[in-house]
Design an enzyme around this catalytic site. Structure first.
Site, PDB file in Angstrom:
ATOM      1  N   THR A  39     -12.338 -17.929  -1.061  1.00 24.99           N
ATOM      2  CA  THR A  39     -13.424 -17.066  -1.518  1.00 24.99           C
ATOM      3  C   THR A  39     -14.707 -17.298  -0.733  1.00 24.99           C
ATOM      4  OG1 THR A  39     -13.889 -18.712  -3.231  1.00 24.99           O
ATOM      5  CG2 THR A  39     -12.592 -16.786  -3.884  1.00 24.99           C
ATOM      6  N   LEU A 126      -8.034 -31.635   3.040  1.00 20.67           N
ATOM      7  CA  LEU A 126      -9.130 -32.353   2.398  1.00 20.67           C
ATOM      8  C   LEU A 126     -10.388 -32.356   3.255  1.00 20.67           C
ATOM      9  CD1 LEU A 126      -7.133 -35.369   0.923  1.00 20.67           C
ATOM     10  CD2 LEU A 126      -7.715 -33.192  -0.179  1.00 20.67           C
ATOM     11  N   SER A 129     -12.274 -32.185   9.085  1.00 17.35           N
ATOM     12  CA  SER A 129     -13.131 -31.624  10.136  1.00 17.35           C
ATOM     13  C   SER A 129     -14.584 -31.541   9.675  1.00 17.35           C
ATOM     14  CB  SER A 129     -12.624 -30.250  10.575  1.00 17.35           C
ATOM     15  OG  SER A 129     -12.580 -29.343   9.492  1.00 17.35           O
ATOM     16  N   ASP A 173     -16.921 -26.291   2.814  1.00 21.68           N
ATOM     17  CA  ASP A 173     -16.613 -27.675   3.176  1.00 21.68           C
ATOM     18  C   ASP A 173     -17.853 -28.412   3.667  1.00 21.68           C
ATOM     19  OD1 ASP A 173     -14.082 -26.886   2.557  1.00 21.68           O
ATOM     20  OD2 ASP A 173     -13.309 -26.961   4.609  1.00 21.68           O
ATOM     21  N   TYR A 222      -4.875 -18.806   9.098  1.00 25.79           N
ATOM     22  CA  TYR A 222      -6.165 -18.849   8.400  1.00 25.79           C
ATOM     23  C   TYR A 222      -7.067 -17.729   8.892  1.00 25.79           C
ATOM     24  CZ  TYR A 222     -10.440 -20.822   6.383  1.00 25.79           C
ATOM     25  OH  TYR A 222     -11.600 -21.007   5.661  1.00 25.79           O
TER      26      TYR A 222
END
Length: 389
Positions: A39, A126, A129, A173, A222
């Protein structure tokens, strides 16, 4: 996991052995996303937390414009010049890209010698990067005794991954690696970057189950999913001329426009629009302490990721199936970009040991692979090691 004080001092010793001299030490965390998958790059809502797995960096500035990076994990050494950046197509691009974008944003950097050691499992979903990007960017700025604007840093790190590395990730992230608060989940509006913190319930634990199947966000699928969402927006503009992102739609909007969307695009749009609603409902459930409702929303999210967004895998589906058979499990779903990696599980604190043993035994019996299972409390974002309490 090693005691933090030990790891920080070990890294200083390793730096002295490699380069000589003193250094400053920093760390940035990996993350899980409790709910709100795919999202963020659609201007939507997410509910992540930082986890107690860190990317550590020891750094000392130099008077030239060269940055040396040494990876403890890979035992590889690379050097790049800030005035002559060149993409290498490897791990060092995450550091180089952040340096390039920071300079483009007006922050003049010196050269540096760096030593990097990461505890975040690579390819696990997780966010190893983002942990690397944020640790490197924060260190490069802070060693000049400049105040590091965390919002600016998060956006610079996202740009580095989008423009320099080539993975079209959203902001989640990098943002949680910058802003996370210990003991809390981060409720983030990825359009406005408005955010709030929700206390994580003490009666449950976050248990992360690693399928040991690695993924590669920078490759193929992706970026394809993001392009499919953008195609959905383009097609739906016929019905909604002011539409700028899937965030602006309701579930009924998507259902009413079936004739405008190819079947695959409709599935992608349906997932994103419904997932945004699930995030808002999950935040409400957390605030009222309704863990059963939260678990139901996690189950719906996983089904949608499997069937509509099609980013799950047999191993992730098996992990979720096994988790739901263990007493004390409130909810389970894949976390991260998908195609492998980890599940996140909400488990009653008193049943965590039973959960770990049950999942490890059953998963190995079904797949022949020994999984890694981690328990983590939500932790703080990027920090200088000396400032850690």
């Amino acid at each position: 996991m090693r005691v933090d004080a030990d790891r920080g001092e070990e890294l200083r010793e390793e730096f002295r052995s490699l380069y000589g001299g003193s250094c400053s030490v920093y760390r940035a965390p990996g993350r899980i996303n409790l709910i709100g998958e795919h999202t963020d790059y659609n201007d939507g809502f997410v509910l992540p937390a930082a986890i107690q797995f860190y990317c550590w960096i020891a750094i000392a500035p130099t008077s030239d414009r060269c940055i040396e990076v040494h990876s403890v994990n890979l035992n590889q050494h690379r050097t790049f010049h800030l005035d002559r950046p060149r993409r290498q197509g490897e791990w060092s691009d995450y550091v180089q890209g952040v340096a390039v974008i920071l300079e483009q944003s007006g922050i003049r950097l010196p050269g540096a010698r760096t030593l990097i050691s990461s505890e975040v499992p690579m390819g696990s979903g997780l966010s190893s990067s983002a942990a690397l990007e944020v640790a490197a960017g924060f260190a490069l700025v802070d060693t000049q005794q400049k105040t590091c604007d965390r919002r600016q840093l998060a956006l610079a790190c996202q740009r580095a991954e989008n423009e320099f590395v080539g993975a079209r990730c959203g902001i989640m992230d990098q943002f949680v690696a910058c802003y996370a608060r210990a003991g809390h989940l981060l409720m983030l509006d990825c359009r406005t970057l408005e955010h709030s913190f929700l206390r994580f319930p003490e009666s449950v634990c976050m248990v992360i189950c690693n399928t040991m199947v690695k993924h590669a966000n920078a490759a193929g699928e992706y970026n394809t999913r993001r392009a499919e969402c953008e195609e959905g927006v383009r097609l739906l503009k016929e019905k909604f001329p002011a539409l700028s992102a899937l965030r602006d739609l309701t579930p009924s909007d998507v259902e009413r426009c079936e004739e405008l969307l190819p079947a695959v695009i409709q599935k992608r749009c349906r997932h994103v629009v419904n997932e945004n609603q699930r995030v808002l409902s999950a935040a409400a459930a957390l605030e009222t302490g309704d863990l059963n409702k939260l678990g139901e929303l996690m189950a719906e999210s996983h089904r949608s990721l499997r069937e509509d967004y099609q980013v799950s895998s047999p191993e992730l589906d098996l992990m979720v199936e096994l988790a739901n058979q263990v007493p004390g499990t409130y909810g389970s779903r894949m976390t991260g970009g998908g195609f492998g990696g980890c599940t996140v599980n909400l488990v009653a604190a008193e049943t965590v040991s039973e959960f770990q043993n049950s999942i490890a035994t059953a998963y190995q019996a079904r797949t022949g692979t020994v999984p890694e299972i981690y328990v983590s409390a939500p932790c703080a974002g990027v920090q200088r090691w000396d400032d850690i309490e």
